[in-house]
Structures are given as C-alpha cells and as structure tokens.
Design a protein around this motif. Structure first.
Motif, PDB file in Angstrom:
ATOM      1  N   LYS A 126       0.828  -1.206   0.000  1.00 28.43           N
ATOM      2  CA  LYS A 126       0.000   0.000   0.000  1.00 28.43           C
ATOM      3  C   LYS A 126       0.861   1.254   0.000  1.00 28.43           C
ATOM      4  O   LYS A 126       0.652   2.178  -0.793  1.00 28.43           O
ATOM      5  CB  LYS A 126      -0.914  -0.023   1.220  1.00 28.43           C
ATOM      6  CG  LYS A 126      -1.805   1.191   1.387  1.00 28.43           C
ATOM      7  CD  LYS A 126      -2.657   1.031   2.644  1.00 28.43           C
ATOM      8  CE  LYS A 126      -3.576   2.191   2.899  1.00 28.43           C
ATOM      9  NZ  LYS A 126      -2.908   3.419   3.276  1.00 28.43           N
ATOM     10  N   MET A 127       1.848   1.285   0.880  1.00 27.89           N
ATOM     11  CA  MET A 127       2.675   2.486   1.000  1.00 27.89           C
ATOM     12  C   MET A 127       3.546   2.705  -0.234  1.00 27.89           C
ATOM     13  O   MET A 127       3.727   3.840  -0.680  1.00 27.89           O
ATOM     14  CB  MET A 127       3.508   2.441   2.277  1.00 27.89           C
ATOM     15  CG  MET A 127       2.664   2.608   3.538  1.00 27.89           C
ATOM     16  SD  MET A 127       3.645   2.705   5.055  1.00 27.89           S
ATOM     17  CE  MET A 127       4.366   4.365   4.877  1.00 27.89           C
ATOM     18  N   ILE A 128       4.088   1.638  -0.804  1.00 26.06           N
ATOM     19  CA  ILE A 128       4.911   1.787  -2.013  1.00 26.06           C
ATOM     20  C   ILE A 128       4.050   2.274  -3.171  1.00 26.06           C
ATOM     21  O   ILE A 128       4.455   3.171  -3.924  1.00 26.06           O
ATOM     22  CB  ILE A 128       5.634   0.467  -2.358  1.00 26.06           C
ATOM     23  CG1 ILE A 128       6.760   0.222  -1.361  1.00 26.06           C
ATOM     24  CG2 ILE A 128       6.176   0.504  -3.790  1.00 26.06           C
ATOM     25  CD1 ILE A 128       7.471  -1.109  -1.525  1.00 26.06           C
ATOM     26  N   THR A 129       2.864   1.700  -3.323  1.00 26.96           N
ATOM     27  CA  THR A 129       1.967   2.132  -4.402  1.00 26.96           C
ATOM     28  C   THR A 129       1.620   3.606  -4.250  1.00 26.96           C
ATOM     29  O   THR A 129       1.695   4.379  -5.215  1.00 26.96           O
ATOM     30  CB  THR A 129       0.687   1.268  -4.404  1.00 26.96           C
ATOM     31  OG1 THR A 129       1.061  -0.093  -4.626  1.00 26.96           O
ATOM     32  CG2 THR A 129      -0.277   1.723  -5.486  1.00 26.96           C
ATOM     33  N   GLU A 130       1.245   4.020  -3.039  1.00 32.20           N
ATOM     34  CA  GLU A 130       0.913   5.426  -2.804  1.00 32.20           C
ATOM     35  C   GLU A 130       2.112   6.332  -3.069  1.00 32.20           C
ATOM     36  O   GLU A 130       1.979   7.407  -3.664  1.00 32.20           O
ATOM     37  CB  GLU A 130       0.401   5.625  -1.381  1.00 32.20           C
ATOM     38  CG  GLU A 130      -0.959   5.016  -1.139  1.00 32.20           C
ATOM     39  CD  GLU A 130      -1.365   5.030   0.334  1.00 32.20           C
ATOM     40  OE1 GLU A 130      -0.550   5.454   1.193  1.00 32.20           O
ATOM     41  OE2 GLU A 130      -2.499   4.607   0.622  1.00 32.20           O
ATOM     42  N   PHE A 131       3.285   5.896  -2.618  1.00 31.92           N
ATOM     43  CA  PHE A 131       4.505   6.688  -2.800  1.00 31.92           C
ATOM     44  C   PHE A 131       4.814   6.866  -4.285  1.00 31.92           C
ATOM     45  O   PHE A 131       5.041   7.986  -4.752  1.00 31.92           O
ATOM     46  CB  PHE A 131       5.673   6.012  -2.084  1.00 31.92           C
ATOM     47  CG  PHE A 131       7.014   6.596  -2.379  1.00 31.92           C
ATOM     48  CD1 PHE A 131       7.373   7.832  -1.864  1.00 31.92           C
ATOM     49  CD2 PHE A 131       7.919   5.919  -3.167  1.00 31.92           C
ATOM     50  CE1 PHE A 131       8.625   8.377  -2.137  1.00 31.92           C
ATOM     51  CE2 PHE A 131       9.164   6.451  -3.446  1.00 31.92           C
ATOM     52  CZ  PHE A 131       9.513   7.688  -2.930  1.00 31.92           C
ATOM     53  N   LEU A 132       4.803   5.772  -5.041  1.00 33.07           N
ATOM     54  CA  LEU A 132       5.129   5.862  -6.472  1.00 33.07           C
ATOM     55  C   LEU A 132       4.056   6.635  -7.234  1.00 33.07           C
ATOM     56  O   LEU A 132       4.386   7.410  -8.150  1.00 33.07           O
ATOM     57  CB  LEU A 132       5.325   4.462  -7.056  1.00 33.07           C
ATOM     58  CG  LEU A 132       6.571   3.722  -6.550  1.00 33.07           C
ATOM     59  CD1 LEU A 132       6.618   2.306  -7.117  1.00 33.07           C
ATOM     60  CD2 LEU A 132       7.848   4.477  -6.871  1.00 33.07           C
ATOM     61  N   ASP A 133       2.789   6.447  -6.873  1.00 35.17           N
ATOM     62  CA  ASP A 133       1.725   7.219  -7.521  1.00 35.17           C
ATOM     63  C   ASP A 133       1.926   8.712  -7.292  1.00 35.17           C
ATOM     64  O   ASP A 133       1.724   9.517  -8.202  1.00 35.17           O
ATOM     65  CB  ASP A 133       0.346   6.793  -7.002  1.00 35.17           C
ATOM     66  CG  ASP A 133      -0.117   5.465  -7.580  1.00 35.17           C
ATOM     67  OD1 ASP A 133       0.507   4.978  -8.549  1.00 35.17           O
ATOM     68  OD2 ASP A 133      -1.099   4.907  -7.043  1.00 35.17           O
ATOM     69  N   SER A 134       2.338   9.080  -6.079  1.00 33.02           N
ATOM     70  CA  SER A 134       2.528  10.500  -5.778  1.00 33.02           C
ATOM     71  C   SER A 134       3.716  11.082  -6.541  1.00 33.02           C
ATOM     72  O   SER A 134       3.789  12.292  -6.747  1.00 33.02           O
ATOM     73  CB  SER A 134       2.723  10.709  -4.276  1.00 33.02           C
ATOM     74  OG  SER A 134       3.993  10.254  -3.862  1.00 33.02           O
ATOM     75  N   ARG A 135       4.637  10.237  -6.973  1.00 31.39           N
ATOM     76  CA  ARG A 135       5.818  10.722  -7.691  1.00 31.39           C
ATOM     77  C   ARG A 135       5.608  10.782  -9.203  1.00 31.39           C
ATOM     78  O   ARG A 135       6.446  11.284  -9.928  1.00 31.39           O
ATOM     79  CB  ARG A 135       7.044   9.843  -7.391  1.00 31.39           C
ATOM     80  CG  ARG A 135       7.496   9.906  -5.920  1.00 31.39           C
ATOM     81  CD  ARG A 135       7.856  11.339  -5.561  1.00 31.39           C
ATOM     82  NE  ARG A 135       8.123  11.528  -4.163  1.00 31.39           N
ATOM     83  CZ  ARG A 135       7.215  11.808  -3.225  1.00 31.39           C
ATOM     84  NH1 ARG A 135       5.946  11.889  -3.516  1.00 31.39           N
ATOM     85  NH2 ARG A 135       7.566  12.009  -1.977  1.00 31.39           N
ATOM     86  N   ARG A 136       4.482  10.281  -9.673  1.00 33.32           N
ATOM     87  CA  ARG A 136       4.204  10.329 -11.121  1.00 33.32           C
ATOM     88  C   ARG A 136       4.147  11.771 -11.618  1.00 33.32           C
ATOM     89  O   ARG A 136       4.573  12.058 -12.727  1.00 33.32           O
ATOM     90  CB  ARG A 136       2.904   9.616 -11.449  1.00 33.32           C
ATOM     91  CG  ARG A 136       2.975   8.133 -11.345  1.00 33.32           C
ATOM     92  CD  ARG A 136       1.667   7.500 -11.801  1.00 33.32           C
ATOM     93  NE  ARG A 136       1.504   6.157 -11.299  1.00 33.32           N
ATOM     94  CZ  ARG A 136       2.021   5.070 -11.847  1.00 33.32           C
ATOM     95  NH1 ARG A 136       2.756   5.194 -12.923  1.00 33.32           N
ATOM     96  NH2 ARG A 136       1.815   3.884 -11.319  1.00 33.32           N
ATOM     97  N   THR A 137       3.627  12.657 -10.803  1.00 37.79           N
ATOM     98  CA  THR A 137       3.497  14.054 -11.235  1.00 37.79           C
ATOM     99  C   THR A 137       4.721  14.884 -10.888  1.00 37.79           C
ATOM    100  O   THR A 137       5.102  15.769 -11.655  1.00 37.79           O
ATOM    101  CB  THR A 137       2.249  14.708 -10.600  1.00 37.79           C
ATOM    102  OG1 THR A 137       2.336  14.576  -9.184  1.00 37.79           O
ATOM    103  CG2 THR A 137       0.980  14.054 -11.110  1.00 37.79           C
ATOM    104  N   THR A 138       5.346  14.604  -9.740  1.00 34.73           N
ATOM    105  CA  THR A 138       6.474  15.440  -9.311  1.00 34.73           C
ATOM    106  C   THR A 138       7.824  14.876  -9.725  1.00 34.73           C
ATOM    107  O   THR A 138       8.824  15.584  -9.708  1.00 34.73           O
ATOM    108  CB  THR A 138       6.479  15.597  -7.773  1.00 34.73           C
ATOM    109  OG1 THR A 138       6.628  14.309  -7.174  1.00 34.73           O
ATOM    110  CG2 THR A 138       5.186  16.241  -7.298  1.00 34.73           C
ATOM    111  N   GLY A 139       7.870  13.601 -10.064  1.00 33.62           N
ATOM    112  CA  GLY A 139       9.132  12.954 -10.361  1.00 33.62           C
ATOM    113  C   GLY A 139       9.774  12.433  -9.080  1.00 33.62           C
ATOM    114  O   GLY A 139       9.454  12.887  -7.974  1.00 33.62           O
TER     115      GLY A 139
END
Length: 132
Positions: A93-106
């Motif tokens: 859950k945390m890895i998915t949320e973390f990577l999803d949040s980085r899709r826009t910011t890099g």
C-alpha cells in the motif's frame, strides 16, 4: 584518548575472534563506535544507562535481553502469520501510494527514497503517520 584503533585486515580478523569471550568476561567493552566515528560517552552522562551510550555499546548480557525484543519489533513476522500478511499489505500500500505520488512530481534520488523509508518505519514500528 584511551582508544586503540587497528586497521589491517588480519589484526582486525584475529581480534574479532576474541570478542565474544573477552566481552562476556568483561575484559573488553565494545563502545558505541562506528568505524572512526567515536561517540562521546559524556553526552550520555546522567541518563541512567550503563555503559553510557546507544545500543552499540551494550554489554553481552544486555544484548541477550534486548535482541529478541528488537527482532520482534522490526520483524515482518513468521511467513503467513497475521503480522506477516499485514506487513505485506502495508508495504504494498505504501509503495503504491509513494510511487503514484511521484508520477506528477518525479522521483528525486536519494532524498525521496530516504523519506519514504523513514515514513515506512514510523508506520510499521510506531503506527505513526509522518508526512512528506
């Protein structure tokens, strides 16, 4: 002061073989050193621990008591146990949320990954959410 440092492999290897017996006998104490980073024991004066310092300087008798506690705290649990399944869920859950949040910011390395690991350990060990 009052510190001996040995750098060659053979000396360190031979001395390392003596550590268990000499630590248990009390002849040697392994202080809270990390290589040549030697922590000043005086900063720990008055906090009620002996020997003074962080867990790196524990005596073998202290280590025997605290090691199972730390292993339990930081362990994902036995495979297929409730704790293990929860750990798998939490990490996913945390890895998915973390990577999803980085899709826009890099993804900024290594800072973002360090922050994520800090967040994960706070959640896993203390059940505490830490914002990024």
């Amino acid at each position: 002061p009052l510190t001996d440092s040995f750098m060659d492999w053979e000396t360190v290897w031979n001395m390392g073989a003596q550590y268990p017996a000499k630590q248990w006998s009390g002849e040697w104490w392994r202080g809270p050193e990390l290589g040549f980073f030697i922590m000043d024991p005086y900063i720990w004066a008055g906090v009620g621990t002996w020997p003074p310092g962080i867990t790196l300087g524990m005596t073998p008798a202290q280590h025997v008591v605290i090691r199972p506690v730390l292993e339990n705290i930081f362990s994902p649990g036995e495979k297929n146990s409730r704790k293990y399944r929860f750990t798998e869920f939490l990490i996913g859950k945390m890895i998915t949320e973390f990577l999803d949040s980085r899709r826009t910011t890099g993804l900024r390395m290594p800072g973002d990954v360090k922050a994520f690991i800090f967040q994960f350990f706070n959640k896993f060990v203390f059940d505490r959410d830490v914002s990024f």
